[in-house]
Design an enzyme around this catalytic site. Structure first.
Site, PDB file in Angstrom:
ATOM      1  NE  ARG A 278      34.632  22.040  44.789  1.00  0.00           N
ATOM      2  CZ  ARG A 278      34.004  22.519  45.870  1.00  0.00           C
ATOM      3  NH1 ARG A 278      34.351  23.663  46.385  1.00  0.00           N
ATOM      4  NH2 ARG A 278      33.042  21.827  46.445  1.00  0.00           N
TER       5      ARG A 278
ATOM      6  CG  HIS B 289      37.458  18.143  45.564  1.00  0.00           C
ATOM      7  ND1 HIS B 289      37.550  17.185  46.544  1.00  0.00           N
ATOM      8  CD2 HIS B 289      36.544  19.044  45.994  1.00  0.00           C
ATOM      9  CE1 HIS B 289      36.742  17.492  47.530  1.00  0.00           C
ATOM     10  NE2 HIS B 289      36.109  18.601  47.237  1.00  0.00           N
TER      11      HIS B 289
ATOM     12  NE  ARG C  46      53.339  26.210  47.915  1.00  0.00           N
ATOM     13  CZ  ARG C  46      52.724  27.232  47.332  1.00  0.00           C
ATOM     14  NH1 ARG C  46      51.992  27.024  46.248  1.00  0.00           N
ATOM     15  NH2 ARG C  46      52.839  28.458  47.792  1.00  0.00           N
TER      16      ARG C  46
ATOM     17  NE  ARG D  41      52.107  31.211  39.870  1.00  0.00           N
ATOM     18  CZ  ARG D  41      51.892  31.129  41.188  1.00  0.00           C
ATOM     19  NH1 ARG D  41      52.178  30.019  41.844  1.00  0.00           N
ATOM     20  NH2 ARG D  41      51.406  32.150  41.842  1.00  0.00           N
TER      21      ARG D  41
ATOM     22  N   GLY E  13      55.264  28.015  43.900  1.00  0.00           N
ATOM     23  CA  GLY E  13      54.426  29.038  44.504  1.00  0.00           C
ATOM     24  C   GLY E  13      55.115  30.380  44.647  1.00  0.00           C
ATOM     25  CB  SER E  14      53.990  33.750  44.934  1.00  0.00           C
ATOM     26  OG  SER E  14      52.700  33.668  45.497  1.00  0.00           O
TER      27      SER E  14
ATOM     28  N   GLY F  53      49.604  27.306  43.250  1.00  0.00           N
ATOM     29  CA  GLY F  53      48.341  27.615  43.916  1.00  0.00           C
ATOM     30  C   GLY F  53      47.319  28.148  42.927  1.00  0.00           C
TER      31      GLY F  53
ATOM     32  CB  SER G 247      55.300  37.340  44.976  1.00  0.00           C
ATOM     33  OG  SER G 247      54.796  37.019  46.265  1.00  0.00           O
ATOM     34  CG  ASP G 248      54.924  39.657  49.064  1.00  0.00           C
ATOM     35  OD1 ASP G 248      54.411  38.745  48.399  1.00  0.00           O
ATOM     36  OD2 ASP G 248      54.975  39.632  50.302  1.00  0.00           O
TER      37      ASP G 248
ATOM     38  NE  ARG H 219      52.021  39.065  44.089  1.00  0.00           N
ATOM     39  CZ  ARG H 219      52.053  39.263  45.398  1.00  0.00           C
ATOM     40  NH1 ARG H 219      51.648  38.337  46.228  1.00  0.00           N
ATOM     41  NH2 ARG H 219      52.477  40.412  45.893  1.00  0.00           N
TER      42      ARG H 219
HETATM   43  O1  R1P Z   1      51.282  31.700  44.531  1.00  0.00           O
HETATM   44  P1  R1P Z   1      50.691  30.554  45.307  1.00  0.00           P
HETATM   45  O2  R1P Z   1      51.194  29.239  44.834  1.00  0.00           O
HETATM   46  O3  R1P Z   1      49.174  30.587  45.362  1.00  0.00           O
HETATM   47  O4  R1P Z   1      51.241  30.714  46.807  1.00  0.00           O
HETATM   48  C1  R1P Z   1      51.051  31.835  47.660  1.00  0.00           C
HETATM   49  O5  R1P Z   1      50.132  32.783  47.167  1.00  0.00           O
HETATM   50  C2  R1P Z   1      48.858  32.666  47.825  1.00  0.00           C
HETATM   51  C3  R1P Z   1      48.567  33.955  48.541  1.00  0.00           C
HETATM   52  O6  R1P Z   1      48.572  35.031  47.664  1.00  0.00           O
HETATM   53  C4  R1P Z   1      48.992  31.476  48.772  1.00  0.00           C
HETATM   54  O7  R1P Z   1      48.500  30.337  48.139  1.00  0.00           O
HETATM   55  C5  R1P Z   1      50.479  31.430  49.001  1.00  0.00           C
HETATM   56  O8  R1P Z   1      50.993  30.201  49.432  1.00  0.00           O
HETATM   57  O1  URA Z   2      51.403  33.674  51.466  1.00  0.00           O
HETATM   58  C1  URA Z   2      51.995  34.605  50.935  1.00  0.00           C
HETATM   59  C2  URA Z   2      52.370  34.585  49.578  1.00  0.00           C
HETATM   60  C3  URA Z   2      53.037  35.647  49.033  1.00  0.00           C
HETATM   61  N1  URA Z   2      53.319  36.709  49.812  1.00  0.00           N
HETATM   62  C4  URA Z   2      52.973  36.734  51.114  1.00  0.00           C
HETATM   63  O2  URA Z   2      53.262  37.730  51.793  1.00  0.00           O
HETATM   64  N2  URA Z   2      52.318  35.690  51.646  1.00  0.00           N
END
Ligand code: R1P
Ligand code: URA
Length: 232
Positions: free
Chosen positions: A43, A4, A87, A24, A89-90, A20, A203-204, A217
């Site tokens: 991919r 991959h 990692r 980003r 992430g959000s 993710g 993020s939320d 994001r």
């Molecule tokens: O912003 P990333 O790193 O993708 O992380 C979060 O966002 C995604 C969901 O929107 C899932 O992968 C979650 O873990």
């Molecule tokens: O997995 C996730 C990522 C961001 N926000 C969420 O609510 N869930």
């Protein structure tokens, strides 16, 4: 090449950032790294290697969910010799005092995924962050007056669950927020004797309903990137 990832041996640094979202990854490469080249487009899961303040570092999109990140982490460690995986992430906050744009360092992760129940034949494995990475990230955040929370997060297999209030039980037990990959990252790091840390930007909020849009994001989590890059 692995199945991959289209890189040659030596093209991926020992330290890697794992967002993710592959866009980003591109944002990080474009805005934080020098002498960058793209080593992976397989991919559309973009991967880049460059230099941050003279240190070689890579950044690789890892996709959404436990199966996707598991594929990348397996190949990065086994086929490319990656040793430090961070990692970036959000996540969605479960706690009133964990606000949108705050930073979370995942000390450990609870999960509703069956992956470790299957792997350990019903027994419970406790996935944990590497302490040195966690400690360095915490002090870097504090030194820069970043609002940072350290604790337990939830790695969930569902973004759109069937029971809208299911998160509240995790919240009652002090879990800070939900994302979808860390249990796999920490477990595979333990298996292969690598170091791992998850840094998240909120993020939320499941508490207030506030949320950032997809462009934010992708492009605005600079504090998280700076903490991650500062500890490499
Ligand atoms: O912003 P990333 O790193 O993708 O992380 C979060 O966002 C995604 C969901 O929107 C899932 O992968 C979650 O873990
Ligand atoms: O997995 C996730 C990522 C961001 N926000 C969420 O609510 N869930």
């Amino acid at each position: 090449m692995s199945i991959h990832i289209g890189a040659e041996k030596g093209q991926i640094a020992e330290t890697i950032l794992l967002p993710g979202d592959p866009m980003r990854a591109k944002y990080i490469a474009d805005n934080f790294l020098e002498d960058v080249y793209c080593y992976n487009e397989v991919r559309g899961m973009l991967g880049f290697t460059g230099y941050y303040k003279g240190h070689k570092v890579s950044v690789q999109g890892s996709g959404m969910g436990v199966p996707s990140i598991s594929i990348y982490v397996n190949e990065l460690i086994k086929d490319y010799g990656v040793k430090n995986l961070i990692r970036v992430g959000s996540c969605g906050s479960f706690q009133e005092d964990v606000k949108v744009r705050d930073i979370i360092l995942a000390m450990t992760s609870s999960t509703d995924s069956a992956i470790n129940k299957i792997r350990f034949e019903g027994k419970d494995f406790a996935p944990v962050a590497d302490f040195e990475l966690l400690n360095a990230a915490y002090h870097n955040a504090k030194d820069h007056n970043v609002t940072v929370h350290v604790g337990n997060i939830l790695t969930s297999d569902t973004f759109y669950g069937d029971k809208p209030d299911a998160w509240k039980q995790w919240a009652d037990f002090g879990v800070l927020a939900v994302e979808m990959e860390t249990t796999a990252l920490y477990t595979l790091a333990a298996k292969y004797n690598a170091k791992a840390l998850t840094i998240l930007t909120v993020s939320d909020s499941l508490v207030t309903g506030e949320e950032l849009n997809s462009v934010d994001r992708q492009n605005t989590f600079t504090q998280m990137m700076e903490i991650a890059l500062s500890i490499i």
